[in-house]
Write an enzyme that holds these catalytic residues in place. Structure first.
Site, mmCIF file in Angstrom:
data_model
loop_
_atom_site.group_PDB
_atom_site.id
_atom_site.type_symbol
_atom_site.label_atom_id
_atom_site.label_comp_id
_atom_site.label_asym_id
_atom_site.label_seq_id
_atom_site.Cartn_x
_atom_site.Cartn_y
_atom_site.Cartn_z
ATOM 1 N N PRO A 37 13.819 3.642 41.207
ATOM 2 C CG PRO A 37 13.894 5.735 42.208
ATOM 3 C CD PRO A 37 13.267 4.261 42.279
ATOM 4 C CB CYS A 38 17.045 1.999 37.022
ATOM 5 S SG CYS A 38 16.977 3.294 35.880
ATOM 6 C CD GLN A 39 18.031 7.370 38.318
ATOM 7 O OE1 GLN A 39 17.807 6.425 39.188
ATOM 8 N NE2 GLN A 39 17.342 8.324 38.161
ATOM 9 N N GLY A 40 21.203 3.577 40.128
ATOM 10 C CA GLY A 40 22.302 2.723 40.985
ATOM 11 C C GLY A 40 22.687 1.294 40.217
ATOM 12 C CG PHE A 41 20.550 -1.932 40.037
ATOM 13 C CD1 PHE A 41 21.473 -2.346 40.986
ATOM 14 C CD2 PHE A 41 19.120 -1.318 40.701
ATOM 15 C CE1 PHE A 41 21.141 -2.877 42.227
ATOM 16 C CE2 PHE A 41 18.946 -1.433 41.986
ATOM 17 C CZ PHE A 41 19.630 -2.393 42.766
#
Length: 349
Positions: A74-78
């Protein structure tokens, strides 16, 4: 044949690409049940472990004869469109990916994520630490940023692929050469959707009636298709160009807008252009209190094509879940490009 493990598999877009590059995906892992069901429906020969990867690390000890590990944590944090919180739990999953690499010890790994992880200064420490930990495991590791639109996908979607090769630190040029050799022009949105027909027809069911509203404070740019003029920060799609990046929340404020009339009749008036021209000239436009019916959100079949899934790909779950699964996926053709380059490199005699 190259044997692989797929992590953070989602609906399986990355797997379609890797399989089309000649990879045998023997094991997959996904936490979302709907996405896992979609994966199993389309990849019945791959064993699926449903659940949190950190709760299932013990399962990977049975798979030590593996050539390749790939996946997109999952990429939402970046993401620059998210909160960019380094403490976001999802940001920690890139390390879980490396834990599987440590257990399995494949010949190579491919980890996909948002471009910002490879390019912005805020994440410099994270990417350097990632490359350092890969090196400690015995892998040279290089981030490769590519644009899907340059590799057969009609979408301006830039992503990074961290590629690691076991006991090798001198592969960057060779991999780039393999990637560049696959450059090909993608069809325009109009070309891609032409045989589907307007929304609501047999081949293109209307799958969303979400209301289209006008942004109170539109963000204006040089051309209308780069402007944020709808539903907060919604953006229209240029029929004669490529779509912006599809997101998991295609029905939210970042929805992509289609002018159904102009899309299927290039001789019709371009409503989006007309609205843009009036905004730029500061005209009073009381007739634009509500969006006309010709403006709509993407259908599931259109979103599927923009992500280069096969037309017969089966999706499980509610419509909201299906949109999310499609938006979260790595475009199949983009994944195939990277997979082909890596497979050719690790199979050279």
């Amino acid at each position: 044949m190259i044997k692989a493990i797929s992590l953070f598999s989602g609906a399986g877009g990355m797997d379609v690409g890797f399989k089309n590059a000649g990879v045998d995906v023997v094991l997959a892992n996904e936490i979302d049940l709907n996405a896992a069901n979609t994966f199993v429906a389309n990849h019945p020969d791959t064993k699926m472990i449903v659940g949190d990867i950190n709760d299932n690390l013990h399962n990977f000890w049975d798979y030590t004869d593996i050539d390749l590990v790939f996946g997109g944590p999952p990429c939402q944090g970046f993401s620059v469109i998210g909160k960019m919180d380094p403490n976001d739990e999802r940001s920690q999953l890139i390390w879980s990916f490396l834990k599987v690499v440590e257990i399995v010890r494949p010949k190579a790994f491919v980890m996909e994520n948002v471009k910002s992880l490879a390019t912005i200064n805020k994440w410099k420490g994270v990417r350097e630490e990632y490359i350092k930990r890969a090196k400690e495991l015995g892998y040279g590791c290089v981030p490769f940023v590519i644009n899907a639109a340059e590799y057969g996908t009609p979408q301006k979607r830039e992503r990074v692929f961290f590629i690691g090769i076991k006991d090798d630190t001198d592969f960057e040029e060779a991999i780039w050469n393999q990637i560049f050799s696959q450059r090909r022009k993608a069809p325009t949105v109009r070309q891609l959707f032409s045989d589907l027909g307007p929304a609501g027809t047999d081949r293109n069911p209307q799958t969303c009636n979400a209301k289209i509203t006008f942004a109170v404070k539109p963000v204006m740019r040089r051309i209308p298709y780069d402007c944020l003029m709808f539903n907060g920060i919604g953006c229209p799609i240029d029929p004669d160009g490529y779509s912006r990046t599809i997101t998991a929340s295609m029905g939210g404020n970042m929805m992509l807008i289609v002018d159904d009339v102009f899309l299927h009749d290039p001789t019709a008036d371009n409503w989006i252009q007309g609205y843009y021209d009036k905004l730029v000239s500061h005209e009073i436009i009381p007739e634009f209190k509500e969006a006309p019916p010709r403006l709509r959100r993407l259908t599931i079949n259109e979103a599927r094509r923009l992500q280069t899934f096969p037309d017969d790909y089966i999706f499980c779950g509610s419509k909201t879940s299906v949109y999310k699964q499609i938006g979260n996926a790595v475009p199949c053709e983009m994944a195939k490009t990277v997979a082909t380059a890596v497979v050719k490199y690790i199979t050279v005699d």
